[in-house]
Design an enzyme around this catalytic site. Structure first.
Site, short mmCIF file in Angstrom:
data_model
loop_
_atom_site.label_atom_id
_atom_site.label_comp_id
_atom_site.label_asym_id
_atom_site.label_seq_id
_atom_site.Cartn_x
_atom_site.Cartn_y
_atom_site.Cartn_z
N HIS A 156 0.81 -1.34 -0.21
CA HIS A 156 0.01 0.08 -0.13
C HIS A 156 0.91 1.13 0.02
O HIS A 156 0.22 2.38 0.32
CB HIS A 156 -0.98 0.02 1.35
CG HIS A 156 -1.80 -1.26 1.33
ND1 HIS A 156 -1.35 -2.29 2.14
CD2 HIS A 156 -2.96 -1.44 0.66
CE1 HIS A 156 -2.15 -3.46 1.85
NE2 HIS A 156 -3.22 -2.88 1.09
FE1 FES Z 1 0.15 -2.01 3.61
FE2 FES Z 1 2.76 -2.46 3.98
S1 FES Z 1 1.77 -0.45 3.32
S2 FES Z 1 1.31 -3.72 4.38
#
Ligand code: FES
Length: 191
Positions: A156
């Site tokens: 993410h």
């Molecule tokens: Fe979502 Fe690492 S940014 S698990």
């Protein structure tokens, strides 16, 4: 792409498992199988591991396994150490050092996240993104290290700096530091 990344991660773990066995030492290697199957001995073996830092060259990183978790061990360059030290604590989304095994509340300075002085080049972290638990990239040569030259979690988009502190993205906390100590100038005991 995801498939390649998964394969790469698996390869890393295979490498690490081999390394972890290697660092257990000759004494452990001659334990008879029956001792390895003893739950107490088994639990004890998992409680701590020793890692030889000698083969890790400046700028390199390895991953060891401890209690089922990947442990990132990076031999930081002088530039990476300086980069970590130059950061103002007020610029950090999470200003706390996440030190496992202690109730101490310390600011996330580079000094508090390492063993300092001669050992400040060594950074030891639980290599798990604090967002949803993915394993960030940045361990292998050629990996992207994100915008802050540490680690990047592509799940993410979390960026960590050269002290494992979250700097950008959804991860709420810095990567944790496992309990460890130097048992010799080139060997650490984790756990
Ligand atoms: Fe979502 Fe690492 S940014 S698990």
């Amino acid at each position: 792409m995801a498939e390649n990344e998964t394969d790469g991660t698996r390869r890393d773990f295979l490498f690490i498992s081999t390394a972890a066995v290697g660092v257990v030492g000759a004494g452990a290697a001659v334990w008879p199988l029956v001792d390895q199957m003893n739950p107490d001995a088994s639990a004890q073996a998992l409680a701590s591991i020793e890692v030889d830092l000698d083969p890790i060259e400046e700028g390199q990183a390895i991953t060891a396994m401890w209690r089922g978790k990947p442990i990132f061990i990076r031999h930081r360059t002088a530039a990476e150490v300086e980069q970590a030290k130059d950061v103002q604590i007020t610029d950090l989304p999470d200003d706390q050092a996440r030190l496992l095994g202690t109730t101490k509340s310390l600011p996330a300075t580079d000094e508090n996240l390492t063993k300092g002085d001669d050992n400040e080049k060594w950074l030891v972290l639980v290599g798990i993104c604090t967002h949803l638990g993915c394993i960030p990239k940045g361990q292998r040569l050629g990996d992207t290290k994100g915008e802050f030259n540490g680690w990047f979690c592509p799940c993410h988009g979390s960026h960590y700096d050269t002290a494992g502190r979250i700097r950008k993205g959804p991860a709420p906390e810095n990567m944790a530091v496992p309990p460890y100590d130097f048992v010799s100038p080139t060997k650490i005991k984790i756990g």
